[in-house]
Design an enzyme around this catalytic site. Sequence first.
Site, PDB file in Angstrom:
ATOM      1  N   SER A  35     -24.860 -19.378  -5.471  1.00  0.00           N
ATOM      2  CA  SER A  35     -25.556 -19.219  -3.922  1.00  0.00           C
ATOM      3  C   SER A  35     -26.632 -18.382  -4.353  1.00  0.00           C
ATOM      4  CB  SER A  35     -24.534 -18.415  -2.961  1.00  0.00           C
ATOM      5  OG  SER A  35     -25.259 -18.065  -1.970  1.00  0.00           O
TER       6      SER A  35
ATOM      7  N   TYR B 105     -19.711 -11.196  -1.753  1.00  0.00           N
ATOM      8  CA  TYR B 105     -19.954 -12.379  -1.930  1.00  0.00           C
ATOM      9  C   TYR B 105     -21.133 -12.601  -3.074  1.00  0.00           C
ATOM     10  CZ  TYR B 105     -21.259 -17.248  -0.738  1.00  0.00           C
ATOM     11  OH  TYR B 105     -21.517 -18.711  -0.665  1.00  0.00           O
TER      12      TYR B 105
ATOM     13  N   LYS C 206     -20.911 -14.301  -6.736  1.00  0.00           N
ATOM     14  CA  LYS C 206     -21.766 -15.414  -7.100  1.00  0.00           C
ATOM     15  C   LYS C 206     -22.611 -14.888  -8.270  1.00  0.00           C
ATOM     16  CE  LYS C 206     -20.407 -18.533  -3.960  1.00  0.00           C
ATOM     17  NZ  LYS C 206     -19.452 -19.516  -4.443  1.00  0.00           N
TER      18      LYS C 206
HETATM   19  P1  NDP Z   1     -16.446 -24.457   3.649  1.00  0.00           P
HETATM   20  O1  NDP Z   1     -15.966 -23.060   4.122  1.00  0.00           O
HETATM   21  O2  NDP Z   1     -16.637 -25.617   4.456  1.00  0.00           O
HETATM   22  O3  NDP Z   1     -15.298 -25.071   2.554  1.00  0.00           O
HETATM   23  C1  NDP Z   1     -14.539 -24.130   1.534  1.00  0.00           C
HETATM   24  C2  NDP Z   1     -13.911 -25.012   0.644  1.00  0.00           C
HETATM   25  O4  NDP Z   1     -13.083 -23.992  -0.240  1.00  0.00           O
HETATM   26  C3  NDP Z   1     -12.626 -25.407   1.475  1.00  0.00           C
HETATM   27  O5  NDP Z   1     -12.339 -26.904   0.955  1.00  0.00           O
HETATM   28  C4  NDP Z   1     -11.416 -24.685   1.202  1.00  0.00           C
HETATM   29  O6  NDP Z   1     -10.130 -25.519   0.927  1.00  0.00           O
HETATM   30  C5  NDP Z   1     -11.640 -24.412  -0.284  1.00  0.00           C
HETATM   31  N1  NDP Z   1     -11.137 -23.234  -0.697  1.00  0.00           N
HETATM   32  C6  NDP Z   1     -11.203 -21.808  -0.360  1.00  0.00           C
HETATM   33  N2  NDP Z   1     -10.201 -21.016  -1.130  1.00  0.00           N
HETATM   34  C7  NDP Z   1      -9.772 -21.907  -1.823  1.00  0.00           C
HETATM   35  C8  NDP Z   1      -8.443 -21.500  -2.562  1.00  0.00           C
HETATM   36  N3  NDP Z   1      -8.079 -20.218  -2.961  1.00  0.00           N
HETATM   37  N4  NDP Z   1      -7.913 -22.522  -3.220  1.00  0.00           N
HETATM   38  C9  NDP Z   1      -8.362 -23.778  -3.156  1.00  0.00           C
HETATM   39  N5  NDP Z   1      -9.495 -24.211  -2.104  1.00  0.00           N
HETATM   40  C10 NDP Z   1      -9.936 -23.127  -1.479  1.00  0.00           C
HETATM   41  O7  NDP Z   1     -17.344 -23.920   2.384  1.00  0.00           O
HETATM   42  P2  NDP Z   1     -18.709 -25.142   2.019  1.00  0.00           P
HETATM   43  O8  NDP Z   1     -18.374 -26.103   1.986  1.00  0.00           O
HETATM   44  O9  NDP Z   1     -19.942 -24.257   2.692  1.00  0.00           O
HETATM   45  O10 NDP Z   1     -19.073 -24.201   0.411  1.00  0.00           O
HETATM   46  C11 NDP Z   1     -18.557 -24.539  -0.761  1.00  0.00           C
HETATM   47  C12 NDP Z   1     -19.034 -23.753  -1.749  1.00  0.00           C
HETATM   48  O11 NDP Z   1     -20.307 -23.412  -1.675  1.00  0.00           O
HETATM   49  C13 NDP Z   1     -18.441 -22.444  -1.666  1.00  0.00           C
HETATM   50  O12 NDP Z   1     -18.390 -21.840  -3.031  1.00  0.00           O
HETATM   51  C14 NDP Z   1     -19.621 -21.592  -1.192  1.00  0.00           C
HETATM   52  O13 NDP Z   1     -19.549 -20.154  -1.396  1.00  0.00           O
HETATM   53  C15 NDP Z   1     -20.729 -22.497  -1.768  1.00  0.00           C
HETATM   54  N6  NDP Z   1     -22.213 -22.213  -0.811  1.00  0.00           N
HETATM   55  C16 NDP Z   1     -22.113 -22.653   0.456  1.00  0.00           C
HETATM   56  C17 NDP Z   1     -23.198 -22.411   1.213  1.00  0.00           C
HETATM   57  C18 NDP Z   1     -23.639 -22.888   2.399  1.00  0.00           C
HETATM   58  O14 NDP Z   1     -24.721 -22.589   3.155  1.00  0.00           O
HETATM   59  N7  NDP Z   1     -22.695 -23.544   2.971  1.00  0.00           N
HETATM   60  C19 NDP Z   1     -24.435 -21.823   0.397  1.00  0.00           C
HETATM   61  C20 NDP Z   1     -24.353 -21.471  -1.002  1.00  0.00           C
HETATM   62  C21 NDP Z   1     -23.259 -21.539  -1.387  1.00  0.00           C
HETATM   63  P3  NDP Z   1      -9.113 -25.695   2.029  1.00  0.00           P
HETATM   64  O15 NDP Z   1      -9.909 -25.943   3.549  1.00  0.00           O
HETATM   65  O16 NDP Z   1      -8.222 -26.394   1.675  1.00  0.00           O
HETATM   66  O17 NDP Z   1      -8.617 -24.145   2.321  1.00  0.00           O
END
Ligand code: NDP
Length: 244
Positions: A139, A152, A156
Site C-alpha cells: 500500500s 497498517y 505494509k
Molecule cells: P477487502 O476488504 O475488499 O477484501 C479483503 C480480502 O482479504 C477479503 O477477500 C478477505 O477474505 C481477505 N482476508 C482478510 N483476512 C484474511 C485471512 N486471515 N485469510 C484469508 N483471507 C483474508 O480489501 P481490498 O480488496 O480493498 O484489499 C485487498 C488488498 O489490497 C489488501 O492487502 C489491502 O491492504 C490492499 N490495499 C487495498 C487498497 C484499497 O484502496 N482498497 C489500497 C492499498 C492496498 P474473506 O472475505 O473471505 O474474509
Amino acid sequence: MARVALVTGAGRGIGRAIAEHLAGQGHRVAVNYRTSAAAAGEVVAGIIGAGGEAAAAAGDVTEEAAVSALFAAVEQSLGPVEILVNNAGITRDGLLLRMRPDDWDAVLSADLRSAYLCTRAALRGMLRARWGRIISIGSVAGLVGNAGQANYAAAKAGLIGFTKAVAREVGGRGITANVVAPGYIETAMTAALGPEVREAALRAVALGRFGAPQEVAAAVGYLASDPAAYVTGQVLVVDGGMAL
Ligand code: NDP
C-alpha cells in the site's frame, strides 16, 4: 505459459480482480477465501464460465496449519503453486494513542505474517521447479505513512523489506518477489471510510480519480508474466500519482 496461481483473499475486492485477470491470461487459479465462501464460488464459476480453470480454496492465511492445508488442497486440485499473490489484508484504523494491542496484532498478522506463511509454503515447490513469482499487495501507506494507520503502514512497509530479502534469497533459482502498492482503490475496504477522508484522499491523487481493482490486477498480471522475468525486489506503485 499457463501456470498455477494462488490468490489469497480472492472472493472479493482487489483479490477477485487479480484472480479474474490471471485466469484471463490463461493461468489456473486458486481462489482463496476465509469467510466469503459463496463469493469465492461465484468467482470460480465466472472463470470457468469464461473458459478458464479455477478452484476455490478455503483457509485463514494467518494460521500456519490452515496455510499448510491450503497449499496441499491447491496442489491436489490444480498443481503446485507457481504464482503466489499475497493479497489478503485487513485494516483496524485508529490514532496510535488509542490503538489497542489487539488492533496492532490483527493487522500485522493478516497483512504481514500471512505473506511470510504463504511465501514459505510456496517456496518449496518453486525452488524445485526453479521458477516462481511472489507478488505481495502492499500500500502507499507503507511508503509515505497515513495518520490513523500506524499498524497498517508498519505491516505494509514490512512487506517491502520482506520482499527484498526473499528476492535476494531465491533470485538465483529463477524466482522473483515484488510488491504492488496501490493507492486508493474502490472496494469494501475504502467504502468504509468517511466522506472527509475520501475527499482529502481524492485531492492528493494527481489523476483526480480513485482506482479500480482491475488496474491493480493489471500490474500483478505484468509481474506474473514472462516479460517481467528480470524485475525483482521492486515496488510497483499503482496510485494515480497519490504518493508522488
Ligand atoms: P477487502 O476488504 O475488499 O477484501 C479483503 C480480502 O482479504 C477479503 O477477500 C478477505 O477474505 C481477505 N482476508 C482478510 N483476512 C484474511 C485471512 N486471515 N485469510 C484469508 N483471507 C483474508 O480489501 P481490498 O480488496 O480493498 O484489499 C485487498 C488488498 O489490497 C489488501 O492487502 C489491502 O491492504 C490492499 N490495499 C487495498 C487498497 C484499497 O484502496 N482498497 C489500497 C492499498 C492496498 P474473506 O472475505 O473471505 O474474509
